[in-house]
Design an enzyme around this catalytic site. Structure first.
Site, PDB file in Angstrom:
ATOM      1  N   GLU A  14      85.358  28.106  28.241  1.00 62.08           N
ATOM      2  CA  GLU A  14      86.713  28.624  28.096  1.00 62.08           C
ATOM      3  C   GLU A  14      86.806  29.077  26.629  1.00 62.08           C
ATOM      4  O   GLU A  14      85.782  29.177  25.968  1.00 62.08           O
ATOM      5  CB  GLU A  14      87.735  27.535  28.458  1.00 62.08           C
TER       6      GLU A  14
ATOM      7  N   LYS B 182      88.357  34.727  27.095  1.00 60.37           N
ATOM      8  CA  LYS B 182      86.989  34.304  27.407  1.00 60.37           C
ATOM      9  C   LYS B 182      86.011  35.463  27.367  1.00 60.37           C
ATOM     10  O   LYS B 182      84.835  35.289  27.649  1.00 60.37           O
ATOM     11  CB  LYS B 182      86.949  33.653  28.795  1.00 60.37           C
TER      12      LYS B 182
ATOM     13  N   ARG C  80      74.472  30.415  37.422  1.00 67.02           N
ATOM     14  CA  ARG C  80      75.262  30.763  38.609  1.00 67.02           C
ATOM     15  C   ARG C  80      75.608  32.246  38.696  1.00 67.02           C
ATOM     16  O   ARG C  80      76.135  32.697  39.715  1.00 67.02           O
ATOM     17  CB  ARG C  80      76.530  29.924  38.648  1.00 67.02           C
TER      18      ARG C  80
END
Length: 283
Positions: free
Chosen positions: A3, A59, A112
């Site tokens: 974040e 971000k 991911r």
DNA sequence: CATGGTTCCTGCAGGC
DNA sequence: TGCCTGCAGGAACCAT
């Protein structure tokens, strides 16, 4: 999960290491993280560019080029930038490698692959791809009163509102929960019933929490978030509610609860953080 | 238009 | 032991 504080730690590390460097080689090991016109076009667009000091909004991170274009990056869930010597072993899940003119490499690693890189024509000042992203609370031009008004005008609930990057950027699930705990506000508090004072407190608290985290190098739980050298931050030790289900609230001793929320989790102290009394019903 | 649900990804933990 | 399911979640995308 990166974040604002985690992204800022990365930005600072990159600033020291890539500013003024020219990109003299690009290797795309996995196509998915390249979110722009295919890997070949991306490679061609990046080659020969000179990078200026990286910038950040919320971000998002971008590398302005000295010619006015830029490379835009988002770390997603598990993205990392690493600065390494070419001979060093590749971290698992290395996706893109940039050769720099000082002989080192900038490597984008992302397990991911929710993160990604793209070229931004004319994006040095602000990539057009993120023009819809609101200012974050560390931006000099961040307007807290305007943000308070925006939140109170929504027909939603407070956590959804502060996670909405078009309202205020930089806050994710961890800092949302920590901020709401510190501001003693329930995640489902209706935005239309927030007093301006409470909304302001939530926003001020969010900035405080993220500033505290930044001082400790950000929040790391595992290898998924690290700085450009692969080191972890220490703010996870300071978390009061996030991931603390069943533990005693550090303020009142009540057990921290985990609720399902937006297909994920919300952690809260059910005693410190309460919903407002229901309005008188129509029935 | 605003709002909220779905989906993309991988690796790991936990259950059977 | 090993397979399966669930979970982690930012933000684009889609349906209402």
């Amino acid at each position: 999960m990166p974040e604002l504080p985690e992204v800022e730690v990365v930005r600072r590390g990159l600033e020291k290491n890539v500013t003024g460097r020219r990109v003299c080689g690009v290797r795309v090991l996995r196509d998915r993280p390249v979110r722009w016109d295919g890997p070949q076009a991306f490679r061609d667009a990046m080659l020969g560019r000179t990078l200026l000091a990286p910038r950040r909004r919320g971000k998002y991170l971008w590398f302005p080029f000295d010619d006015g274009d830029a490379m835009l990056a988002h770390l997603g869930m598990s993205g990392q930038f690493r600065i390494d010597d070419p001979g060093s072993e590749l971290a698992p899940n290395t996706r893109v490698i940039f050769d720099l003119d000082d002989g080192r490499q900038l490597r984008f690693v992302d397990q991911r692959m929710f993160g990604g890189l793209q070229f931004s024509a004319g994006g040095a000042e602000l990539p057009q791809q993120i023009s819809h992203i609101a200012l974050d609370p560390f931006d000099e031009e961040f307007d807290i009163e305007a943000t308070v008004a925006k939140i109170r005008a929504k027909r939603s609930t407070i956590k959804r509102a502060i996670l909405d990057q078009g309202v205020i950027s930089g806050i994710g699930n961890i800092y949302a929960d920590e901020s709401l705990w510190r501001a003693r506000t329930h995640y489902d508090f209706p935005t239309q019933r927030l007093t301006a004072a409470r909304a302001r407190r939530v926003l001020e608290t969010a900035k405080d929490v993220m500033a505290d985290s930044l001082l400790q190098g950000g929040t790391s739980f595992d290898e998924l978030y690290v700085d450009i050298n692969g080191s972890s931050g220490y703010f996870s030790r300071s978390l009061n509610v996030y991931g603390q289900e069943g533990k005693a609230c550090t303020r009142c001793g009540t057990k921290i609860r985990r609720d399902a929320f937006m297909n994920r989790s919300s952690y809260l102290c059910p005693k410190c953080q309460r919903l407002p009394k229901p309005l008188a019903g129509k029935d």
